[in-house]
Design an enzyme around this catalytic site. Structure first.
Site, mmCIF file in Angstrom:
data_model
loop_
_atom_site.group_PDB
_atom_site.id
_atom_site.type_symbol
_atom_site.label_atom_id
_atom_site.label_comp_id
_atom_site.label_asym_id
_atom_site.label_seq_id
_atom_site.Cartn_x
_atom_site.Cartn_y
_atom_site.Cartn_z
ATOM 1 N N GLY A 120 0.836 -1.200 0.000
ATOM 2 C CA GLY A 120 0.000 0.000 0.000
ATOM 3 C C GLY A 120 0.864 1.240 0.000
ATOM 4 N N LYS A 121 0.291 2.354 -0.295
ATOM 5 C CA LYS A 121 1.022 3.628 -0.197
ATOM 6 C C LYS A 121 0.005 4.738 -0.126
ATOM 7 C CE LYS A 121 5.462 4.784 -0.472
ATOM 8 N NZ LYS A 121 6.524 3.837 -0.134
#
Ligand code: GLU
Length: 432
Positions: A120-121
């Site tokens: 994720g980011k």
């Protein structure tokens, strides 16, 4: 003043007039490995896209009483091997496509070091240098609340990235905890020690860079004793990499840089002095004991080891032919374009890819998350010994592929990582 949400910029320039879109690069890298691995077309198609994307408005009370509405994102590329994991970036050039690329790279990073996370980011389009401490705190707390529907200790665990600090993680954790009505320390990693952070997390990415350089150099029969090292970027990755490479591998840091530019001294720089200068709010450009160089010139300096540890798309088809290093280790995410990768490989320069070279940060984040869930505190020796084990094993796995397949090291690392993610999807028997 009520600022209007900013447009997302699908394409960014690398500063040399070359239009580069990181998400397209990430997809191209996946396409290349999919072909080599003969990947199931359904799994390939699924992994070309993030699983889930959230865009949020972040209304923030400014010190003068006005409200500004910032745009933020969180992208979860994959949850196939565990909760999404990856940092939050505060930068004026953040785009949705950049965050998508970074989230995909996190999936491969967790897989290559074999920790039970997906990728994720997140990010906010903001220049935090223009905000006061109080404004950053309020924006961060609101960001945590806006992301609450899709994050959680078993779902998606943010962490620091460009321009985000342990203090910001502390505010994020507190914002989320207030909403939940209880302390949720495992919601975020990279926190200050006092609120459940882990010993060794701050320097973990730089330490990981050092371990991967040491392990790869040993296999290349490359002597690092007094070998000149050039470091682009002097943030949380670059400064620890410069110091630890010197301490543990005997290299000599001859050039470093930050956004103000770089400084070069072929006889070696005093890293401790430079760290002190930065901690006191100074800029690398203010350092007296060396010659001024630009960030572009710095990459082409004579050296044995080059550590790009700033932003994406620094080594491109334009300058790859002039790089003099023998070994590159990507402290940053995505500093090398695919065209540059090909040139470096043809020239016999070994490039340890981001998903391996800078995986020390997320690995110690995994340890911090475990400590949070189990209500434990581990000693620094325990943390560092485990980091050493995880990264040495990952380098060994990648090196084996590298030797077998005669590909560049990014491809080898991707082959290890994408295979693991694809196997996870396959073994769940899900419809992708
Ligand atoms: N932002 C770091 C990275 O790109 C750390 C992520 C984490 O610790 O979750 O790997």
């Amino acid at each position: 003043m009520l600022a209007v949400s900013q447009e997302t910029k699908p394409v960014v320039s690398n500063g040399n007039g070359v239009e580069i879109n990181s998400f397209h690069i990430a997809q191209q890298q996946l396409d290349n490995v999919a072909e080599r691995l003969n990947l199931d077309p359904g799994i390939h198609a699924r992994l070309r896209q993030p699983k889930r994307t959230l865009e949020v408005a972040i209304p923030t009370k400014m010190d003068d009483g006005s409200v500004r509405v910032f745009t933020g994102y969180r992208v979860q590329h994959s949850l196939d091997r565990g909760p999404a994991k990856g940092g939050l970036r505060y930068h004026p050039d953040v785009t949705l496509d950049e965050v998508k690329a970074l989230s995909m790279w996190m999936t491969w990073k967790s897989a290559v070091v074999d920790i039970p996370f997906g990728g994720g980011k997140g990010g906010i389009i903001v220049d935090p240098k223009q905000l006061s401490k109080g404004e950053i705190e309020r924006m961060t707390r609101r960001f945590a609340i806006e992301l609450a529907p899709i994050i959680g200790p078993e779902m998606d665990i943010p962490a620091p990235d460009v321009n985000t600090t342990p203090q910001i993680m502390g505010w994020f954790m507190d914002g989320y905890s207030s909403l939940m009505g209880r302390r949720v320390t495992a919601i975020v990693t990279g926190k200050p020690l006092e609120v459940g952070g882990s010993l060794g997390r701050t320097e973990a990415t730089g330490r990981g860079v050092t371990i991967s350089v040491r392990e790869v150099a040993r296999r290349m029969n490359l002597d690092l004793q007094a070998a000149p090292a050039v470091i682009q970027g002097f943030g949380n990755v670059g400064r620890y990499a410069a110091a630890l490479l010197q301490q543990e591998c005997g290299t000599k840091t001859v050039a470093v840089s930050d956004t103000s530019g770089g400084v070069y001294n072929p006889h070696g720089l005093n890293v401790a002095d430079l760290v002190r200068l930065k901690e006191e709010g100074g800029r690398v450009a203010d350092y007296k004991d060396g010659d001024r160089v630009s960030n572009e010139e710095l990459l082409e300096l004579p050296c044995t080891v080059l550590i790009p540890s700033a932003l994406e798309n620094q080594i491109t088809a334009q300058n790859a032919g002039r790089i003099q290093a023998k070994l590159i280790a990507e402290g940053a995410n995505g500093p090398t374009t695919p065209a540059a990768d090909t040139i470096l490989h043809e020239r016999g320069i070994v490039n340890v890819p981001d998903i391996l070279a800078n995986a020390g940060g997320v690995t110690v984040s995994y340890f911090e998350w475990q400590q949070g869930l189990r209500h434990e505190y581990w000693t620094l020796e325990e943390v560092n010994a485990k980091l050493e084990r995880f990264l040495s094993r990952a380098v060994a796995n990648v090196w084996e592929r590298y030797q077998q397949e005669q590909v560049d090291m990014r491809m080898a690392a991707y082959m290890v990582a994408v295979r693991r993610v694809a196997d996870a999807i396959h073994n769940c028997g899900t419809a992708y």
